[in-house]
Write a protein that holds these residues in place. Structure first.
Motif, mmCIF file in Angstrom:
data_model
loop_
_atom_site.group_PDB
_atom_site.id
_atom_site.type_symbol
_atom_site.label_atom_id
_atom_site.label_comp_id
_atom_site.label_asym_id
_atom_site.label_seq_id
_atom_site.Cartn_x
_atom_site.Cartn_y
_atom_site.Cartn_z
ATOM 1 N N ARG A 1 45.932 21.027 41.127
ATOM 2 C CA ARG A 1 46.074 20.129 42.277
ATOM 3 C C ARG A 1 46.150 18.691 41.779
ATOM 4 N N ALA A 2 47.093 17.946 42.348
ATOM 5 C CA ALA A 2 47.235 16.538 41.966
ATOM 6 C C ALA A 2 45.974 15.770 42.349
ATOM 7 N N VAL A 3 45.579 14.862 41.480
ATOM 8 C CA VAL A 3 44.388 14.046 41.722
ATOM 9 C C VAL A 3 44.789 12.843 42.556
ATOM 10 N N SER A 4 44.062 12.605 43.631
ATOM 11 C CA SER A 4 44.300 11.415 44.431
ATOM 12 C C SER A 4 42.980 10.668 44.592
ATOM 13 N N VAL A 5 43.086 9.365 44.677
ATOM 14 C CA VAL A 5 41.904 8.515 44.819
ATOM 15 C C VAL A 5 41.582 8.418 46.307
ATOM 16 N N ARG A 6 40.364 8.815 46.652
ATOM 17 C CA ARG A 6 39.957 8.813 48.057
ATOM 18 C C ARG A 6 39.132 7.576 48.380
ATOM 19 N N ASP A 7 39.491 6.928 49.472
ATOM 20 C CA ASP A 7 38.762 5.756 49.955
ATOM 21 C C ASP A 7 37.431 6.224 50.528
ATOM 22 N N ARG A 8 36.344 5.697 49.992
ATOM 23 C CA ARG A 8 35.011 6.101 50.420
ATOM 24 C C ARG A 8 34.323 5.065 51.311
ATOM 25 N N SER A 9 35.079 4.114 51.819
ATOM 26 C CA SER A 9 34.462 3.050 52.612
ATOM 27 C C SER A 9 33.855 3.575 53.908
ATOM 28 N N GLY A 10 34.339 4.682 54.434
ATOM 29 C CA GLY A 10 33.824 5.179 55.700
ATOM 30 C C GLY A 10 33.049 6.483 55.603
ATOM 31 N N VAL A 11 32.682 6.919 54.413
ATOM 32 C CA VAL A 11 31.976 8.194 54.290
ATOM 33 C C VAL A 11 30.554 8.081 54.815
ATOM 34 N N THR A 12 30.058 9.185 55.338
ATOM 35 C CA THR A 12 28.694 9.186 55.866
ATOM 36 C C THR A 12 27.682 9.687 54.844
ATOM 37 N N SER A 13 28.125 10.474 53.883
ATOM 38 C CA SER A 13 27.216 10.991 52.863
ATOM 39 C C SER A 13 26.978 9.924 51.798
ATOM 40 N N PRO A 14 25.729 9.502 51.625
ATOM 41 C CA PRO A 14 25.460 8.484 50.594
ATOM 42 C C PRO A 14 25.800 8.967 49.188
ATOM 43 N N ASN A 15 25.752 10.285 48.953
ATOM 44 C CA ASN A 15 26.097 10.817 47.633
ATOM 45 C C ASN A 15 27.525 10.474 47.236
#
Length: 142
Positions: free
Chosen positions: A51-65
């Protein structure tokens, strides 16, 4: 990350955290998946092979991990570094690290995040993916 997989399994079952039994069962399932040749691992990180690697924006994630430096997949960090350096057509090593962290949606790069990103940058230089010339980082010519 294996810990995040365990946390999500616990969440599916309506639990606030993953206890020992869920962690053990999740780790067993991940080891089995690793042996199936459809999953690849790097340390505690698991991904679908090919699977191609893509950079995910984490600015809105709810999990602190998902915002912790040690929970960022190395392959995703490398892709962020590669993408940033490519867009800049060369930049200083510190600029590459900070620019790559912005691709994750982070407003600032703390010392932990800088350290893990710098480690990946050095590995990419060592592996000849990136090139350091006159103090600037470039993509290695294909």
């Amino acid at each position: 990350h294996a810990d995040e997989v365990s946390r999500r399994v616990a969440d599916i079952w309506g639990l606030k955290k993953a206890g020992n039994r869920i962690v053990a069962a999740t780790n067993k399932a991940l080891r089995r998946a690793e042996g199936s040749e459809s999953v690849e691992t790097r340390g505690s990180f698991y991904s679908v092979k090919g699977r191609a690697v893509s950079v995910r924006d984490r600015s809105g994630v709810t999990s602190p991990n998902l915002r912790k430096a040690d929970m960022l997949p190395p392959a995703e960090m490398r892709e962020a570094l590669r993408a940033f350096v490519e867009r800049q057509v060369g930049c200083g090593p510190d600029e590459a690290v900070i620019g790559a962290t912005r691709l994750f949606g982070f407003k600032r790069a703390g010392p932990d995040l800088k350290a893990v990103m710098d480690k990946e940058l050095r590995a990419m230089l060592r592996d000849d993916v990136l090139l350091l010339r006159d103090g600037y980082v470039y993509l290695k010519d294909s």
